[in-house]
Design a protein around this motif. Structure first.
Motif, PDB file in Angstrom:
ATOM      1  N   ALA A 193       9.619   1.343   2.016  1.00  0.00           N
ATOM      2  CA  ALA A 193      10.467   2.377   1.416  1.00  0.00           C
ATOM      3  C   ALA A 193       9.701   3.184   0.368  1.00  0.00           C
ATOM      4  O   ALA A 193       9.866   4.410   0.280  1.00  0.00           O
ATOM      5  CB  ALA A 193      11.713   1.735   0.788  1.00  0.00           C
ATOM      6  N   ALA A 194       8.849   2.526  -0.404  1.00  0.00           N
ATOM      7  CA  ALA A 194       8.062   3.234  -1.421  1.00  0.00           C
ATOM      8  C   ALA A 194       7.108   4.234  -0.762  1.00  0.00           C
ATOM      9  O   ALA A 194       6.986   5.377  -1.227  1.00  0.00           O
ATOM     10  CB  ALA A 194       7.263   2.236  -2.272  1.00  0.00           C
ATOM     11  N   PHE A 195       6.474   3.830   0.328  1.00  0.00           N
ATOM     12  CA  PHE A 195       5.570   4.756   1.019  1.00  0.00           C
ATOM     13  C   PHE A 195       6.356   5.911   1.637  1.00  0.00           C
ATOM     14  O   PHE A 195       5.895   7.055   1.616  1.00  0.00           O
ATOM     15  CB  PHE A 195       4.724   4.034   2.067  1.00  0.00           C
ATOM     16  CG  PHE A 195       3.672   3.137   1.466  1.00  0.00           C
ATOM     17  CD1 PHE A 195       2.780   3.628   0.521  1.00  0.00           C
ATOM     18  CD2 PHE A 195       3.587   1.810   1.827  1.00  0.00           C
ATOM     19  CE1 PHE A 195       1.816   2.822  -0.046  1.00  0.00           C
ATOM     20  CE2 PHE A 195       2.622   0.981   1.263  1.00  0.00           C
ATOM     21  CZ  PHE A 195       1.732   1.478   0.330  1.00  0.00           C
ATOM     22  N   ALA A 196       7.534   5.648   2.151  1.00  0.00           N
ATOM     23  CA  ALA A 196       8.365   6.723   2.710  1.00  0.00           C
ATOM     24  C   ALA A 196       8.738   7.725   1.615  1.00  0.00           C
ATOM     25  O   ALA A 196       8.678   8.943   1.828  1.00  0.00           O
ATOM     26  CB  ALA A 196       9.616   6.144   3.361  1.00  0.00           C
ATOM     27  N   ARG A 197       9.095   7.228   0.433  1.00  0.00           N
ATOM     28  CA  ARG A 197       9.435   8.136  -0.680  1.00  0.00           C
ATOM     29  C   ARG A 197       8.211   8.927  -1.139  1.00  0.00           C
ATOM     30  O   ARG A 197       8.309  10.111  -1.466  1.00  0.00           O
ATOM     31  CB  ARG A 197      10.032   7.341  -1.848  1.00  0.00           C
ATOM     32  CG  ARG A 197      11.458   6.914  -1.604  1.00  0.00           C
ATOM     33  CD  ARG A 197      12.121   6.337  -2.846  1.00  0.00           C
ATOM     34  NE  ARG A 197      11.440   5.182  -3.392  1.00  0.00           N
ATOM     35  CZ  ARG A 197      11.599   3.931  -2.975  1.00  0.00           C
ATOM     36  NH1 ARG A 197      12.421   3.667  -1.998  1.00  0.00           N
ATOM     37  NH2 ARG A 197      10.927   2.948  -3.550  1.00  0.00           N
ATOM     38  N   ALA A 202      -0.850   7.268   3.229  1.00  0.00           N
ATOM     39  CA  ALA A 202       0.476   6.665   3.120  1.00  0.00           C
ATOM     40  C   ALA A 202       1.139   6.496   4.485  1.00  0.00           C
ATOM     41  O   ALA A 202       1.871   5.537   4.708  1.00  0.00           O
ATOM     42  CB  ALA A 202       1.361   7.497   2.189  1.00  0.00           C
ATOM     43  N   LEU A 203       0.863   7.416   5.404  1.00  0.00           N
ATOM     44  CA  LEU A 203       1.405   7.280   6.764  1.00  0.00           C
ATOM     45  C   LEU A 203       0.868   6.013   7.442  1.00  0.00           C
ATOM     46  O   LEU A 203       1.610   5.323   8.147  1.00  0.00           O
ATOM     47  CB  LEU A 203       1.070   8.516   7.604  1.00  0.00           C
ATOM     48  CG  LEU A 203       1.897   9.754   7.296  1.00  0.00           C
ATOM     49  CD1 LEU A 203       1.297  10.980   7.970  1.00  0.00           C
ATOM     50  CD2 LEU A 203       3.339   9.556   7.715  1.00  0.00           C
ATOM     51  N   VAL A 204      -0.392   5.705   7.201  1.00  0.00           N
ATOM     52  CA  VAL A 204      -0.973   4.480   7.751  1.00  0.00           C
ATOM     53  C   VAL A 204      -0.289   3.266   7.115  1.00  0.00           C
ATOM     54  O   VAL A 204       0.100   2.323   7.811  1.00  0.00           O
ATOM     55  CB  VAL A 204      -2.498   4.430   7.517  1.00  0.00           C
ATOM     56  CG1 VAL A 204      -3.078   3.079   7.925  1.00  0.00           C
ATOM     57  CG2 VAL A 204      -3.183   5.558   8.267  1.00  0.00           C
ATOM     58  N   TYR A 205      -0.121   3.292   5.789  1.00  0.00           N
ATOM     59  CA  TYR A 205       0.534   2.178   5.091  1.00  0.00           C
ATOM     60  C   TYR A 205       1.982   2.033   5.545  1.00  0.00           C
ATOM     61  O   TYR A 205       2.491   0.917   5.666  1.00  0.00           O
ATOM     62  CB  TYR A 205       0.483   2.371   3.578  1.00  0.00           C
ATOM     63  CG  TYR A 205      -0.920   2.472   3.016  1.00  0.00           C
ATOM     64  CD1 TYR A 205      -1.973   1.700   3.517  1.00  0.00           C
ATOM     65  CD2 TYR A 205      -1.205   3.342   1.981  1.00  0.00           C
ATOM     66  CE1 TYR A 205      -3.248   1.798   3.006  1.00  0.00           C
ATOM     67  CE2 TYR A 205      -2.488   3.438   1.457  1.00  0.00           C
ATOM     68  CZ  TYR A 205      -3.494   2.666   1.978  1.00  0.00           C
ATOM     69  OH  TYR A 205      -4.763   2.767   1.460  1.00  0.00           O
ATOM     70  N   LEU A 206       2.631   3.148   5.792  1.00  0.00           N
ATOM     71  CA  LEU A 206       4.016   3.108   6.270  1.00  0.00           C
ATOM     72  C   LEU A 206       4.080   2.391   7.620  1.00  0.00           C
ATOM     73  O   LEU A 206       4.935   1.520   7.831  1.00  0.00           O
ATOM     74  CB  LEU A 206       4.568   4.533   6.385  1.00  0.00           C
ATOM     75  CG  LEU A 206       6.036   4.675   6.741  1.00  0.00           C
ATOM     76  CD1 LEU A 206       6.925   4.195   5.606  1.00  0.00           C
ATOM     77  CD2 LEU A 206       6.354   6.132   7.071  1.00  0.00           C
ATOM     78  N   GLY A 207       3.174   2.734   8.506  1.00  0.00           N
ATOM     79  CA  GLY A 207       3.131   2.075   9.802  1.00  0.00           C
ATOM     80  C   GLY A 207       2.791   0.595   9.700  1.00  0.00           C
ATOM     81  O   GLY A 207       3.410  -0.247  10.358  1.00  0.00           O
ATOM     82  N   ARG A 208       1.831   0.264   8.860  1.00  0.00           N
ATOM     83  CA  ARG A 208       1.448  -1.144   8.693  1.00  0.00           C
ATOM     84  C   ARG A 208       2.576  -1.957   8.076  1.00  0.00           C
ATOM     85  O   ARG A 208       2.836  -3.078   8.502  1.00  0.00           O
ATOM     86  CB  ARG A 208       0.193  -1.266   7.821  1.00  0.00           C
ATOM     87  CG  ARG A 208      -1.090  -0.976   8.529  1.00  0.00           C
ATOM     88  CD  ARG A 208      -1.360  -1.863   9.733  1.00  0.00           C
ATOM     89  NE  ARG A 208      -1.311  -3.286   9.410  1.00  0.00           N
ATOM     90  CZ  ARG A 208      -0.981  -4.245  10.272  1.00  0.00           C
ATOM     91  NH1 ARG A 208      -0.667  -3.962  11.504  1.00  0.00           N
ATOM     92  NH2 ARG A 208      -0.977  -5.520   9.901  1.00  0.00           N
ATOM     93  N   PHE A 249      -1.030  -2.033  -4.792  1.00  0.00           N
ATOM     94  CA  PHE A 249      -1.703  -1.057  -5.655  1.00  0.00           C
ATOM     95  C   PHE A 249      -1.384   0.362  -5.204  1.00  0.00           C
ATOM     96  O   PHE A 249      -1.069   1.234  -6.009  1.00  0.00           O
ATOM     97  CB  PHE A 249      -3.219  -1.288  -5.645  1.00  0.00           C
ATOM     98  CG  PHE A 249      -3.995  -0.163  -6.275  1.00  0.00           C
ATOM     99  CD1 PHE A 249      -4.072  -0.054  -7.652  1.00  0.00           C
ATOM    100  CD2 PHE A 249      -4.618   0.798  -5.492  1.00  0.00           C
ATOM    101  CE1 PHE A 249      -4.772   0.997  -8.241  1.00  0.00           C
ATOM    102  CE2 PHE A 249      -5.324   1.844  -6.076  1.00  0.00           C
ATOM    103  CZ  PHE A 249      -5.398   1.940  -7.450  1.00  0.00           C
ATOM    104  N   HIS A 250      -1.447   0.588  -3.908  1.00  0.00           N
ATOM    105  CA  HIS A 250      -1.208   1.924  -3.360  1.00  0.00           C
ATOM    106  C   HIS A 250       0.265   2.334  -3.489  1.00  0.00           C
ATOM    107  O   HIS A 250       0.562   3.505  -3.648  1.00  0.00           O
ATOM    108  CB  HIS A 250      -1.658   1.991  -1.904  1.00  0.00           C
ATOM    109  CG  HIS A 250      -3.108   1.713  -1.728  1.00  0.00           C
ATOM    110  ND1 HIS A 250      -4.086   2.593  -2.112  1.00  0.00           N
ATOM    111  CD2 HIS A 250      -3.755   0.628  -1.244  1.00  0.00           C
ATOM    112  CE1 HIS A 250      -5.275   2.070  -1.862  1.00  0.00           C
ATOM    113  NE2 HIS A 250      -5.098   0.880  -1.338  1.00  0.00           N
ATOM    114  N   ALA A 251       1.157   1.363  -3.434  1.00  0.00           N
ATOM    115  CA  ALA A 251       2.584   1.660  -3.565  1.00  0.00           C
ATOM    116  C   ALA A 251       2.923   2.085  -4.996  1.00  0.00           C
ATOM    117  O   ALA A 251       3.897   2.802  -5.218  1.00  0.00           O
ATOM    118  CB  ALA A 251       3.429   0.449  -3.171  1.00  0.00           C
TER     119      ALA A 251
END
Length: 133
Positions: free
Chosen positions: A104-108, A40-46, A20-22
């Motif tokens: 990759a989506a969170f990084a973008r 998003a930084l947290v999601y990127l790490g997870r 959902f967040h992506a």
């Protein structure tokens, strides 16, 4: 076996939660963007951890399948053998690819947030310069 590796069902559950967040449509409001970038930084790490966990499961499955299927695999040409073994790890490949795509989506999204924040800073500088200039 490592004890801090998420199970395949835990990986899937967590990826479902993050999907959902992506897919979120980001606002251009700098305050909202800053808050989203922090999440998003947290999601990127997870998702990076989930990539590692999914790769771990894929590697274990590959080792198992190679042992179980060695006679069949050696009868194939190398490229066919690779495709055959890869096809035996359908779930592991799916989870790994999904985690990589979310990461990759969170990084973008973080890059986009950085752009929105930079734009807002420039607009603020411009507004400050023209009102005081």
């Amino acid at each position: 076996m490592l004890t801090n590796v998420a199970s395949k069902s835990e990986i899937k559950s967590e990826l479902e939660k993050y999907q959902f967040h992506a897919e979120i449509h980001l606002s251009e409001n700098p305050e909202e963007v800053v808050l989203w970038a922090q999440e998003a930084l947290v999601y990127l790490g997870r998702t990076a951890k989930l990539i590692a966990d999914a790769q771990y499961h894929k590697d274990r499955k590959m080792r198992s399948e190679l042992t179980d299927q060695i006679k069949t695999i050696t009868a194939f040409a190398p490229s066919t053998a690779n495709k055959f073994v890869d096809s035996l790890m359908e779930e592991e490949n799916y989870l790994l690819k999904w985690a990589e795509r979310q990461n990759a989506a969170f990084a973008r999204q973080i890059d986009f947030a950085r752009t929105i924040i930079s734009k807002a800073k420039e607009e603020l500088k411009y507004t400050h310069t023209t009102t005081n200039g």
